[in-house]
Design a protein around this motif. Structure first.
Motif, PDB file in Angstrom:
ATOM      1  N   ILE A 205       0.953  -1.248   0.122  1.00 15.57           N
ATOM      2  CA  ILE A 205       0.220  -0.052  -0.160  1.00 15.57           C
ATOM      3  C   ILE A 205       0.861   1.301   0.068  1.00 15.57           C
ATOM      4  O   ILE A 205       0.841   2.174  -0.876  1.00 15.57           O
ATOM      5  N   PHE A 206       1.904   1.218   0.810  1.00 15.75           N
ATOM      6  CA  PHE A 206       2.652   2.493   0.865  1.00 15.75           C
ATOM      7  C   PHE A 206       3.362   2.885  -0.151  1.00 15.75           C
ATOM      8  O   PHE A 206       3.466   3.734  -0.677  1.00 15.75           O
ATOM      9  N   ASP A 207       3.921   1.606  -1.020  1.00 16.87           N
ATOM     10  CA  ASP A 207       4.787   1.758  -2.118  1.00 16.87           C
ATOM     11  C   ASP A 207       4.027   2.456  -3.178  1.00 16.87           C
ATOM     12  O   ASP A 207       4.232   2.884  -3.962  1.00 16.87           O
ATOM     13  N   LEU A 208       2.592   1.710  -3.488  1.00 20.75           N
ATOM     14  CA  LEU A 208       1.837   1.974  -4.583  1.00 20.75           C
ATOM     15  C   LEU A 208       0.927   3.213  -4.484  1.00 20.75           C
ATOM     16  O   LEU A 208       0.348   3.670  -5.619  1.00 20.75           O
ATOM     17  N   ALA A 209       0.496   3.465  -3.260  1.00 21.13           N
ATOM     18  CA  ALA A 209      -0.407   4.531  -2.906  1.00 21.13           C
ATOM     19  C   ALA A 209       0.002   6.084  -3.143  1.00 21.13           C
ATOM     20  O   ALA A 209       1.167   6.209  -2.568  1.00 21.13           O
ATOM     21  N   GLY A 210      -0.527   6.687  -3.807  1.00 15.79           N
ATOM     22  CA  GLY A 210      -0.204   8.168  -3.986  1.00 15.79           C
ATOM     23  C   GLY A 210      -0.967   9.165  -3.176  1.00 15.79           C
ATOM     24  O   GLY A 210      -1.744   8.767  -2.345  1.00 15.79           O
ATOM     25  N   SER A 211      -0.826  10.432  -3.591  1.00 17.71           N
ATOM     26  CA  SER A 211      -1.784  11.427  -2.807  1.00 17.71           C
ATOM     27  C   SER A 211      -3.260  11.297  -2.830  1.00 17.71           C
ATOM     28  O   SER A 211      -3.947  11.729  -2.024  1.00 17.71           O
ATOM     29  N   GLY A 212      -3.469  10.794  -3.909  1.00 15.70           N
ATOM     30  CA  GLY A 212      -5.219  10.536  -4.192  1.00 15.70           C
ATOM     31  C   GLY A 212      -5.648   9.732  -3.157  1.00 15.70           C
ATOM     32  O   GLY A 212      -6.646   9.990  -2.353  1.00 15.70           O
ATOM     33  N   PHE A 213      -4.897   8.544  -2.945  1.00 12.22           N
ATOM     34  CA  PHE A 213      -5.392   7.523  -1.982  1.00 12.22           C
ATOM     35  C   PHE A 213      -5.345   7.851  -0.497  1.00 12.22           C
ATOM     36  O   PHE A 213      -6.336   7.936   0.158  1.00 12.22           O
ATOM     37  N   ALA A 214      -4.178   8.706  -0.079  1.00  9.23           N
ATOM     38  CA  ALA A 214      -4.306   9.343   1.034  1.00  9.23           C
ATOM     39  C   ALA A 214      -5.161  10.231   1.425  1.00  9.23           C
ATOM     40  O   ALA A 214      -5.795  10.554   2.419  1.00  9.23           O
ATOM     41  N   SER A 215      -5.754  10.970   0.485  1.00 10.17           N
ATOM     42  CA  SER A 215      -6.611  12.308   0.549  1.00 10.17           C
ATOM     43  C   SER A 215      -7.726  11.406   0.618  1.00 10.17           C
ATOM     44  O   SER A 215      -8.695  11.809   1.575  1.00 10.17           O
ATOM     45  N   THR A 216      -8.414  10.365   0.063  1.00 10.10           N
ATOM     46  CA  THR A 216      -9.871   9.808   0.101  1.00 10.10           C
ATOM     47  C   THR A 216      -9.768   9.064   1.348  1.00 10.10           C
ATOM     48  O   THR A 216     -10.635   9.039   1.908  1.00 10.10           O
ATOM     49  N   VAL A 217      -8.631   8.478   1.951  1.00 11.15           N
ATOM     50  CA  VAL A 217      -8.803   7.839   3.063  1.00 11.15           C
ATOM     51  C   VAL A 217      -8.373   8.555   4.165  1.00 11.15           C
ATOM     52  O   VAL A 217      -8.371   7.855   5.446  1.00 11.15           O
ATOM     53  N   ARG A 218      -7.929   9.902   4.346  1.00  8.55           N
ATOM     54  CA  ARG A 218      -7.463  10.673   5.157  1.00  8.55           C
ATOM     55  C   ARG A 218      -8.548  10.452   6.586  1.00  8.55           C
ATOM     56  O   ARG A 218      -8.071  10.348   7.935  1.00  8.55           O
ATOM     57  N   LEU A 219      -9.618  10.575   6.262  1.00  7.55           N
ATOM     58  CA  LEU A 219     -10.737  10.388   7.336  1.00  7.55           C
ATOM     59  C   LEU A 219     -10.790   9.016   8.086  1.00  7.55           C
ATOM     60  O   LEU A 219     -11.423   9.103   9.216  1.00  7.55           O
TER      61      LEU A 219
END
Lengths: 289, 289
Positions: A205-219
């Motif tokens: 997850i860490f390697d493949l996820a970008g800022s888009g994933f981080a943004s949608t899953v922040r909450l």
């Protein structure tokens, strides 16, 4: 002026810090179910003194910022005990059940249902900061049920924070918030769950996820106690919003399965309509921080 | 060295800008279906010269950054025409269908399937910036099908961007990305759709929504052409991921309806496990920007 904060987490703590900044003469009392939070709030100068039942009657204002499923009982208890001229203000994210529960309380007119649209995904007194509310929106619900001079006190306290004040019925508030806030949190929590089920290896997850994933899953980092309480208190509206969201996802899936790419493209174009609104929110947020 | 960029949007444009920064001696050619994008790319010094079929044979490297549903045809066409020592590299977000389509091409070994995990919700040459790829992850797929000396050229081009290189099978890539990227976009687009259906009055969304909503719906601003193509090319994996997401949302709704708050709380606690991963991604992102 004596002001008490019941609940010294992100919201209660930040409000107390903000009051201190703008009204240094205010004496701030505080109480928290969690003794570590109370201790921390004293250490961080979020409050000046612990609140005890004995000095509750001396408070001019009592601000309640606790998990919303506990608010009805706590607000009723505080109304029972406060001075007949004191203002009691609740800062929770749901209002319908609370306003219904205290509707017949003899001191109902001393109560103001408030909801500041401000927060982060962090929690506890250590997450509190004095700028949290600056230039944000503050919603006052069912304001006609509160004594006008007490509404004025609340307005004067938030005035230096330059908040935009909105007036709304409690039921209306809960319906709108189900869509623009509660549903976002469920979508984020469940997106997190779905990804964690498949990606057993955190590193992937860490390697493949970008800022888009981080943004949608922040909450999905949000506090489970706070949010379980919000979903519980606003169950009816949340179930309705969730139903519509699931229906839209199922329609999207069906369009994908039947390769109706024209319709999928059109839906993405329609969702793009949010652009100016989102850009406005981000501008507002940056302004406030 | 002559490098051609086919597609001069956010990805192709940013890569060309980055190459210019780190390798000022490279001559950059470019082509885009949209004549305005080509014009803009020349004006913004994203490329030095327009690419024509006649000078394609002089290119040492050709980089393809176009909607993924067009990539198979374009890559095949370019392979047909390029110099027998040239490298052709695709930068799209899906890889399975493309690698299958060109598997039997006589010049297959001149092709490298690449996917930089980098992007913003903006698009077009005006969204391009030279730092987009710095310190991000770059995935090379099915790398054993590419001539090693051409892989080395690709590695040397991205070396100054300090990207983390990951090697992966094309099918595996598409499965992981369905979860950590494509599903996030659908969740965001459909959340935007659901809220727009109910909140007819934009002003209400704007006033009531905070940074949480803006964060979860940010990807709904993404380019409809780019994303329709991604969903189309990765249909199988995306439908699977979407199925699991919908199932999790339905389970959550059922738990809410039956008031199983213990289980809801537990699910939120579990989703909190993403915290360290998300904090890591944000740190990585900030580092790169």
């Amino acid at each position: 002026m004596n002001i008490a904060s019941i609940g010294l987490g992100l919201i209660g703590g930040s409000f107390a810090l903000s009051l201190k900044k703008y009204f240094p003469e205010i004496k701030r009392f505080g109480m928290d179910n969690n003794p570590e939070h109370l201790q921390k709030a004293l250490e961080l100068n979020i409050i000046d003194e612990a609140l005890h039942d004995e000095n509750l009657f001396k408070m001019d204002v009592v601000i309640v910022s606790i998990p919303v499923d506990k608010a009805s009982a706590v607000v009723q208890d505080i109304l029972d005990k406060v001075h007949p001229k004191a203002l009691v203000m609740d800062m929770g994210s749901t209002k319908g059940a609370l306003c219904a529960a205290i509707a017949a309380h003899p001191k109902r007119s001393q109560f103001l249902a408030a909801h500041p649209i401000a927060g982060t995904e962090f929690s506890g007194p250590e997450a509190a900061f004095s700028l949290l509310f600056d230039k944000k929106t503050m919603i006052f619900c069912d304001v006609e049920a509160t004594q006008p001079e007490l509404v004025d006190i609340a307005l004067s306290l938030v005035a230096p924070m330059e908040m935009t004040i909105k007036y709304m019925g409690a039921k209306d508030h809960d319906k709108h918030l189900a869509y623009v806030s509660h549903l976002s949190h469920i979508s984020s929590f469940m997106l997190g769950k779905t990804v964690l089920q498949v990606e057993q290896n955190d590193k992937t997850i860490f390697d493949l996820a970008g800022s888009g994933f981080a943004s949608t899953v922040r909450l999905a980092k949000s506090n489970p106690v706070t949010w379980t309480a919000i979903f519980k208190e606003n169950k009816g509206e949340v179930v309705q919003a969730l139903d519509e969201y699931i229906q839209n996802l199922k329609t999207f899936k069906a369009e994908l399965e039947t390769q109706n790419y024209t319709e999928i493209h059109q839906q993405l174009v329609n969702a793009n309509e949010l652009k100016p609104i989102l850009n406005g929110i981000l501008k507002k947020e940056n302004h406030g921080n």
